[in-house]
Design an enzyme around this catalytic site. Sequence first.
Site, short mmCIF file in Angstrom:
data_model
loop_
_atom_site.label_atom_id
_atom_site.label_comp_id
_atom_site.label_asym_id
_atom_site.label_seq_id
_atom_site.Cartn_x
_atom_site.Cartn_y
_atom_site.Cartn_z
N ASP A 1 0.84 -1.21 0.00
CA ASP A 1 0.00 0.00 0.00
C ASP A 1 0.87 1.25 0.00
O ASP A 1 0.54 2.24 -0.65
CB ASP A 1 -0.95 0.01 1.20
CG ASP A 1 -1.88 1.23 1.15
OD1 ASP A 1 -2.59 1.38 0.15
OD2 ASP A 1 -1.85 2.05 2.09
N SER B 1 -7.00 -0.37 -0.31
CA SER B 1 -5.94 0.40 0.34
C SER B 1 -6.30 0.62 1.82
O SER B 1 -5.49 0.38 2.73
CB SER B 1 -5.77 1.74 -0.39
OG SER B 1 -5.06 2.66 0.39
N ARG C 1 -0.37 6.05 -7.04
CA ARG C 1 -1.71 6.53 -7.41
C ARG C 1 -1.81 8.04 -7.21
O ARG C 1 -2.47 8.74 -7.98
CB ARG C 1 -2.77 5.82 -6.56
CG ARG C 1 -2.98 4.37 -6.96
CD ARG C 1 -3.82 3.63 -5.93
NE ARG C 1 -5.08 4.28 -5.66
CZ ARG C 1 -5.65 4.37 -4.45
NH1 ARG C 1 -5.08 3.83 -3.39
NH2 ARG C 1 -6.79 4.99 -4.30
N LYS D 1 -4.84 -1.83 5.40
CA LYS D 1 -4.15 -1.21 6.55
C LYS D 1 -4.87 -1.57 7.85
O LYS D 1 -4.24 -1.83 8.87
CB LYS D 1 -4.10 0.31 6.38
CG LYS D 1 -3.16 0.76 5.27
CD LYS D 1 -2.86 2.25 5.33
CE LYS D 1 -3.93 3.13 4.73
NZ LYS D 1 -4.00 3.16 3.28
N1 URA Z 1 -7.12 6.55 2.19
C1 URA Z 1 -6.35 5.45 1.94
O1 URA Z 1 -5.71 4.94 2.84
N2 URA Z 1 -6.31 4.97 0.70
C2 URA Z 1 -7.01 5.51 -0.30
O2 URA Z 1 -6.93 5.01 -1.41
C3 URA Z 1 -7.81 6.65 -0.06
C4 URA Z 1 -7.84 7.15 1.22
#
Ligand code: URA
Length: 433
Positions: free
Chosen positions: A163, A185, A170, A189
């Site tokens: 990520d 994403s 991104r 986490k």
């Molecule tokens: N927060 C994240 O952790 N990832 C994203 O893609 C968008 C917001």
Amino acid sequence: MIRVTELIERKRDGGELSDGEVSELVLGFTRGDVPDYQMAAWCMAVYFCGLTGRETHALTDAMIRSGDTVDLGAALGRKVVDKHSTGGVGDKTSLAVGPIVAACGVPFGKMSGRGLSHSGGTLDKLESIPGFRVELSVDEFVSQVRDVGLAIVGQTADLVPADMKLYALRDVTATVEINPLIASSIMSKKIATGADAVVLDVKVGDGAHGKRTLDVARVLAEQMIDLGERAGCEVVCLLTDMDQPLGAAVGNALEIREAVDTIAGRGPADFTELVMDACAQLLALSDLGIDLAEGRRRAGAAVADGSATAAYERWIRAQGGDPDLSALPTAPLVREVLAPRDGVVSRLGALAVGIASLELGAGRRTKEDSIDHAVGIVCRVKRGAAVAKGDVLAQIHAADEASAVRAVDAVLAAYEIGEEPPPEHGILLDVIP
Ligand code: URA
């Protein structure tokens, strides 16, 4: 061995990748075997063709498996709660929610992200604080949540490295606003750090990624709830207004100041409302065994009696930072944006303010860009306020005159001043489930 070009072509042409192919792609990218340009092309193909539910699960699993995982709840013998936002302008909610929840006796361990296109990131905001370390080892993360009740860290080479890399890519390749990439994403986490229950703040409106509508927000919420359920993590989604910036401050150090003011009970009304809503939900999800109303009462008490501020200071010190606000960087220039006529603010475009802040230096245009933590915008006047010609609408905190002048023009254009007040609504638009 996968042929990456073939996977990009298949996604571009609307096909589906197998679990193994998604996994090899993500792990290869994390190791550095798949270069940025191929991964960026694949993300762009996903932007146009989407991911199936199966691919989204495979992507999330691969991101989690790209590094270590922590079972924070088991390590603490407590139910651990967490919150995350899909990204907005002026969104400093975690910085206020974490200390309030911790002050109420509920462990809060969170992995955050950096700025993502026009929206700021909690890690960048925290790095405005001199000395603050966002990279903790897994052991440090666990001990800090146990001993201090609160830790906010970044993705590392150990924790969800996929990520960390994909997020940075991104950010600068116009591939942020894709529901399955956002869902995987965020949830990778949350799951990798062992959250038992999560409150997700899904932004809706002009400043939400892709100017997300309520319907698209509901789809994103369902995707994240589904990913959470598969991992045994309870998820509640708040759908909240991001048509205008949240609170007044936009920009890293400016937002730290506003979060600290809010923890002390001196925050802007819309931001305080969202913080209290999120705290009430988190406390109701925790192992305290209380309902939303009691959660809200305890959160209010922690603000009123100063225990939330004490929790903030303990947390910042524990991660090496100086909690004194005078230690934060300040911009050399402050310029004002003045109301061009009498009227009522009918609109304040969040996206335009977010881009103006990024252009001042608060965000990145390329992966290698560094951030100016001092710059940003303070919106003194928000939607629905009556103004007279010459009133201060906003203040621009800038590094130099040229960037200040550009930001004054951009922020002025973000304000629409009409005759009638716009229809009023609160910050919370819906709650799922
Ligand atoms: N927060 C994240 O952790 N990832 C994203 O893609 C968008 C917001």
